[in-house]
Motif scaffolding. Structure first.
Motif, mmCIF file in Angstrom:
data_model
loop_
_atom_site.group_PDB
_atom_site.id
_atom_site.type_symbol
_atom_site.label_atom_id
_atom_site.label_comp_id
_atom_site.label_asym_id
_atom_site.label_seq_id
_atom_site.Cartn_x
_atom_site.Cartn_y
_atom_site.Cartn_z
ATOM 1 N N GLU A 32 0.824 -1.213 0.000
ATOM 2 C CA GLU A 32 0.000 0.000 0.000
ATOM 3 C C GLU A 32 0.852 1.255 0.000
ATOM 4 N N PHE A 33 1.872 1.295 0.861
ATOM 5 C CA PHE A 33 2.741 2.469 0.945
ATOM 6 C C PHE A 33 3.524 2.655 -0.347
ATOM 7 N N LYS A 34 3.909 1.540 -0.970
ATOM 8 C CA LYS A 34 4.649 1.593 -2.241
ATOM 9 C C LYS A 34 3.770 2.228 -3.324
ATOM 10 N N THR A 35 2.472 1.866 -3.315
ATOM 11 C CA THR A 35 1.528 2.438 -4.285
ATOM 12 C C THR A 35 1.370 3.938 -4.041
ATOM 13 N N LEU A 36 1.266 4.332 -2.766
ATOM 14 C CA LEU A 36 1.104 5.758 -2.428
ATOM 15 C C LEU A 36 2.334 6.580 -2.790
ATOM 16 N N LEU A 37 3.520 5.996 -2.579
ATOM 17 C CA LEU A 37 4.767 6.714 -2.879
ATOM 18 C C LEU A 37 5.010 6.825 -4.378
#
Length: 227
Positions: free
Chosen positions: A59-64
């Motif tokens: 999820e964080f990878k997608t947001l970044l």
């Protein structure tokens, strides 16, 4: 005023050994509570925790996005783990809730936000200026939009810190108020009171996870804006 002081004193218990305050030791209790087996054998607990970490990582990878630096997701996963652990520690009786204090929450929020700002303004100055005026703003409103965007950017660490602390205080305060009425009620009302306390405890457990997730996600979003 005195009553209010007594009410909020529940969030500041004084536990000391040889006149040394031990309040903030609750933050480091994990070292004593988590058994060594947790790290050595892939138990159900480790498998479950790995699933959570992998989900957060994706999820964080997608947001970044693609412009995010490699490994930056693990900073936010660590922040999530730290806050969630401290939130849960506060649900145990007679344990100091460190995440309900602005000293703890601001210490996390301010350096994160400050590092994003310094990095953004030094390396992507033009991009940061462009962020101050949203796309499609009429020319006459541009000066006002710059002021509004600057203020909203400046209060970000404050909102992150206050949101976490206020949510932790609110639930704990309600549970304390209900718990204090226990000795003076009848048995029939006591059953209702205990049921309410159990439901509140379940809600607080959910809040403990949600608030740590919100803090980590918003930190990720703020960092993705500076790239």
């Amino acid at each position: 005023m005195k009553m209010m002081t007594n009410l909020f004193s529940v969030f500041d218990p004084t536990s000391s050994i040889l006149n040394i305050s031990m309040n903030w030791m609750s933050t480091f209790m994990g070292l004593m509570l988590i058994p060594m087996m947790f790290w050595l054998i892939p138990t159900r607990l480790t498998i479950f925790w790995n699933i959570i970490i992998n989900t957060l990582y994706k999820e964080f990878k997608t947001l970044l996005g693609v412009s995010g630096m490699n490994g930056s997701t693990f900073i936010f996963i660590s922040v999530f783990s730290l806050i969630m652990f401290n939130n849960f520690m506060g649900l145990f009786p007679y344990i100091f809730t460190s995440s309900s204090h602005l000293v703890f929450t601001l210490t996390l929020a301010l350096p994160l936000w400050l590092s994003f700002m310094i990095y953004g303004w030094v390396n992507h100055t033009q991009h940061m200026f462009a962020h101050l005026v949203p796309q499609g703003t009429p020319p006459i409103l541009m000066p006002f939009m710059v002021c509004i965007e600057t203020i909203s950017n400046m209060i970000r660490p404050g909102t992150l810190a206050v949101r976490l602390a206020a949510n932790m205080i609110a639930g704990h305060l309600l549970m304390t108020l209900l718990g204090n009425t226990g000795p003076s009620v009848t048995y029939s009302i006591m059953v209702i009171l205990i049921t309410t306390q159990i439901l509140l405890l379940m809600l607080e457990s959910a809040v403990a996870i949600i608030q740590s997730y919100v803090f980590a996600v918003l930190s990720t979003l703020y960092s993705s804006e500076v790239n």
